[in-house]
Design an enzyme around this catalytic site. Sequence first.
Site, PDB file in Angstrom:
ATOM      1  N   ASP A 185      -7.703  -8.768   0.756  1.00  0.00           N
ATOM      2  CA  ASP A 185      -7.554  -7.553  -0.035  1.00  0.00           C
ATOM      3  C   ASP A 185      -6.483  -6.606   0.465  1.00  0.00           C
ATOM      4  OD1 ASP A 185      -8.915  -6.980   2.240  1.00  0.00           O
ATOM      5  OD2 ASP A 185     -10.373  -5.646   1.335  1.00  0.00           O
ATOM      6  N   LYS A 186      -6.155  -6.617   1.748  1.00  0.00           N
ATOM      7  CA  LYS A 186      -5.271  -5.560   2.226  1.00  0.00           C
ATOM      8  C   LYS A 186      -4.546  -5.982   3.498  1.00  0.00           C
ATOM      9  CE  LYS A 186      -8.900  -3.117   2.473  1.00  0.00           C
ATOM     10  NZ  LYS A 186      -9.892  -2.055   2.581  1.00  0.00           N
ATOM     11  N   THR A 187      -3.512  -5.258   3.799  1.00  0.00           N
ATOM     12  CA  THR A 187      -2.796  -5.473   5.051  1.00  0.00           C
ATOM     13  C   THR A 187      -3.692  -5.106   6.227  1.00  0.00           C
ATOM     14  OG1 THR A 187      -0.737  -4.933   3.934  1.00  0.00           O
ATOM     15  CG2 THR A 187      -0.725  -4.869   6.333  1.00  0.00           C
ATOM     16  N   PHE A 235      -7.173  12.423   0.985  1.00  0.00           N
ATOM     17  CA  PHE A 235      -6.546  11.491   0.052  1.00  0.00           C
ATOM     18  C   PHE A 235      -7.527  11.060  -1.025  1.00  0.00           C
ATOM     19  CE2 PHE A 235      -5.627   7.148  -1.307  1.00  0.00           C
ATOM     20  CZ  PHE A 235      -4.322   7.292  -1.759  1.00  0.00           C
TER      21      PHE A 235
END
Length: 651
Positions: A481-483, A593
């Site tokens: 899903d992600k770095t 965020f």
Amino acid sequence: MAENKRPSRRRRESSSRKSSSSTSLLQEDDDVDPSPDQTGYEASVIKYSIFYPVAVLPLCIPLLVAFWFPAQWIKLTCWRCSLRSARYVIVKDLDGDLRVETVQHYEVPQVLDKSETSSLLGDVTGQPVKSPYIIHRNLRYLYNEEDEKYILLRGFDRGYTCAGIHDMAEGLSTEMHNERLEEYGANTINVPMKSYPVLFVEEVLHPFYLMQVLSIGLWLYEVYYLYAAIILVMSTFSVMTSLIQTRRNMQQLHDMVKQNCSVTVIRDGRELHGVSGESLVPGDVMVIPPSGMSMPCDAVLLTGTAIVNEASLTGESIPITKTPLSQSHGELYRPDRHKHHTLFGGTQVIQTRFYNSSSVLAVVLRTAFSTSKGGMVRSILYPKPLNFKFYLDAIKFVLVLGVIALGGFCYTMTIDVKLLGPLLAIVRSLDIVTTVVPPALPAALTVGTVYALQRLKKQQIYCISPQRVNVCGKIKLVCFDKTGTLTEDSLDMEGVITSTNQQFSPMVTDPSSLLPCPLLYGMTTCHSLTLINGQLLGDPLDVKMFNSTGWTLEEPGEDTSRFDMIIPTIVKPPLAGPGQDGVELGIMKQFTFSSELQRMSVLVKTLPSHDPKLFHVYVKGAPEKIRDLCKRDSGTCNVLHRGVAQGIAMM
């Protein structure tokens, strides 16, 4: 009836809800049905006396069917009735499965209106009233008189305004706490631990193993002692291995989710220390200690800030800063929308920040299996059914074998009944069945699955659903899903690009050499970094960005003389920095965020300041989102395209 005299808890607390919140109360996650299909049944002595003797006679086959399909057995042995008077409730969940739940009761105080009594003292309390409820998939459903069905008992995570939640800051009274404890139950996540005898019975009564038992008896009758002994040893080893593995998984899950801690709550207007976390109910006000704690429930922050490690839920080891919930009157609270203000159960609060000797308070929203941690445990206990084509084809294959075996049985019976007699003809025909449908098939599959699990465990890969192992052989593509999953977390600062007169300057590779400017101030303040034990922690991009400036960050520690509710965090330039004149920046408020806005912002005050009313706002976010806030002719598009073409992460 007396039960109707008691006003519902939802009505008594309607003052803190919006008038349109009734529909939002029925909203739930995708894996939970707030109002599933339900049918009530009551015990019938007549049906019991008829069906149980009949069920025992033909080799107890009807009892086995009742064990495999309990909902159908309830329909045969009980009378259908209204849900209000039912003893058993058949619930159809989202997966289409039928589950039998037993009706239980909890006691609530009976409140009578003074208009219906001769009392002149207002409301009086009579004898406790028993209110029915059921436990479906570890969630509690209360009977609703108006809808005449069981409705999911929700916490305070839906239907309350932010201002309404802040109105709960005074805590509960002891009487109200006891009533809610009866209604919601204890704040525990108990994984049922089945004993070895129970697991053995459930395993042996599987249709495949019953077929093995019958086959072994048949082979012993035909004097196939060696073959029968081999199959018996294989089946016994398979059953025992499966039991040990299942029991071990249950024990690991039980030990993992077990939690017992002491908390400080506000009750009857005063702080109570050493209260068991199992007694927490929605509406309780907790005092989060400065040294942190492991959250026993889902709660929302009212005052102060908290540094939380949510690795147990999200897998992210980066601490997150939680801020107090706003007091907006027109905004409904939602856990997904206000997650930056919510402390989720199972997460670790590392430390809290409070000012002017104020305590960090949080209101309990959800307890037990209704929490985020409880939802994860429920997903393990009740996994979604497998609809892979692999399993459908396997079922079709077994059905085809069964049809072939049935045809062979009938054909052999027709031929051998005249030559060998009825008994020997049946034995020979059953041989055909055991040949077409191998009895050792489930044992072989179980041994193979257990061996695969052991190989995976050596690689520190744990499988919570062994059934998935067979499907893993069909996997062709794995997506992450992600770095940070496949790549390292570290980032390298390429540089910064300043602008003058709406024109971008060449890239500056060393941000610490920048003269004081809005860009430098934004890099040093627009982040969610925090100090924990003297170490700067937060998002790797924010850490790299801030460290590249050479500035330092200060937060309140043991000496809080320079900090108060107004300016909790200060950033300072290096002593020998270019063009620095001792200016410090105070971060007054963070707007963390937001994935919806794809940006964050901070409210900053310059220290010392000659104008107490002068503040600055710095915004940081995805370039395409910030570009929409800029003027059309600012030249942002060209810089963005060049950076993306070079594979640079731009902010």
